[in-house]
Design an enzyme around this catalytic site. Sequence first.
Site, mmCIF file in Angstrom:
data_model
loop_
_atom_site.group_PDB
_atom_site.id
_atom_site.type_symbol
_atom_site.label_atom_id
_atom_site.label_comp_id
_atom_site.label_asym_id
_atom_site.label_seq_id
_atom_site.Cartn_x
_atom_site.Cartn_y
_atom_site.Cartn_z
ATOM 1 C CG HIS A 296 -146.700 22.080 -12.427
ATOM 2 N ND1 HIS A 296 -147.168 22.256 -11.152
ATOM 3 C CD2 HIS A 296 -147.619 22.665 -13.241
ATOM 4 C CE1 HIS A 296 -148.318 22.904 -11.179
ATOM 5 N NE2 HIS A 296 -148.604 23.165 -12.432
ATOM 6 C CG ASP A 299 -141.571 19.551 -7.775
ATOM 7 O OD1 ASP A 299 -142.096 18.447 -7.586
ATOM 8 O OD2 ASP A 299 -142.225 20.566 -8.077
ATOM 9 C CG HIS A 322 -143.450 20.839 -3.536
ATOM 10 N ND1 HIS A 322 -143.837 19.905 -2.605
ATOM 11 C CD2 HIS A 322 -144.517 21.668 -3.694
ATOM 12 C CE1 HIS A 322 -145.076 20.144 -2.221
ATOM 13 N NE2 HIS A 322 -145.502 21.205 -2.861
#
Length: 356
Positions: A296, A299, A322
């Site tokens: 998580h 990005d 991402h």
Amino acid sequence: MLEIDGSEHSGSGTIVRDAVPFCILTGQAIHLRNIRAKRDKPGLRPQHLKALEAAASLCGGKLTGGTVGSREILFHPGKGIKGGTFTWDIGTAGSTAMLTLSLMPLGLFADGDSTYRMTGGLFQDFAPSLFHLKHVLLPTVRKMGVEAEVRIIQPGYVPKGGGRLELQITPLQEALKPLNLVSQGRVESMEGIALASHLKERDVSRRMNRECEKTLKEKELRPEIELLYDERERPAFERASIQPGAALTIWAQTYTGCLIGADMAGARGRTAEFIGRQTALDLLGDLGSGATVDRHLADQVIPFAALAKGMSAFRIPSVTEHVEARLWLVEKILGAKSRIRENLVTIEGIGFLRER
């Protein structure tokens, strides 16, 4: 006017949530087309629309095409970014964590302290949980100079949402410092939270915890996981959730200062044991990769590094769509150059400071 094709790279809501705040900071008007072109339901969903409306309310900007389902918008930013107290309701179980991440860069350059109150989902799939934001993201960006605190008022889950949070953020007085996390190092401690709303009779928090601990102990890791039961008579926070739900978040801290987390929310047909085991396996996977940020954070920290003064360097578990999308956007809009070599991301920050 800046032209952004929303079908590039991830073709996801990340492009929507990042592009408009970045353009507010730089004072550029933007034409965003092909919004969320690679998703099953293309176009703006309520959570993306709320991010745009919230950004517009902070800067006095003009949004054209702002309707659910729209695949194209025009945005003209206003002259400044207002501090103060603001309230937004997504109206669904859409992620308040993602809304928070979209608006934080604006709060850092507002003309005064800000309080953002949001209603929506706090724990769901395809988005980091509020526990991850509170215990992993915020402590990481505080090292860069961010002053922000988040408070959970009421848990919220799919499908009803209704969760509530409050974010307090202080504007920067100087440019953000770069993030330098090159070496993971050994794990010094591991903590977590196992939350269950209106599920105490099924012992969901304890079951998630038991399976998570069992999986981690096989690797000689011993987490300290707090069990929270959220019931109407005894809420875990200020108010109890409006529906049953569950969430587990764990995070490890290493001696080099890395925070690496993993989380999972409950869902229909998903057992407490599966949540506990899979969350542990996700954390072990990111730790085993040698990364200094989790999947998580990989990005999430990119916008902050792009705005910082100097070179940031951090090691990610893998190069995701991402990560690619956010690196593309910070270069295209902010001018921050980046490079990835063997999962080591380096970003030359622009040292952004906005005149108030």
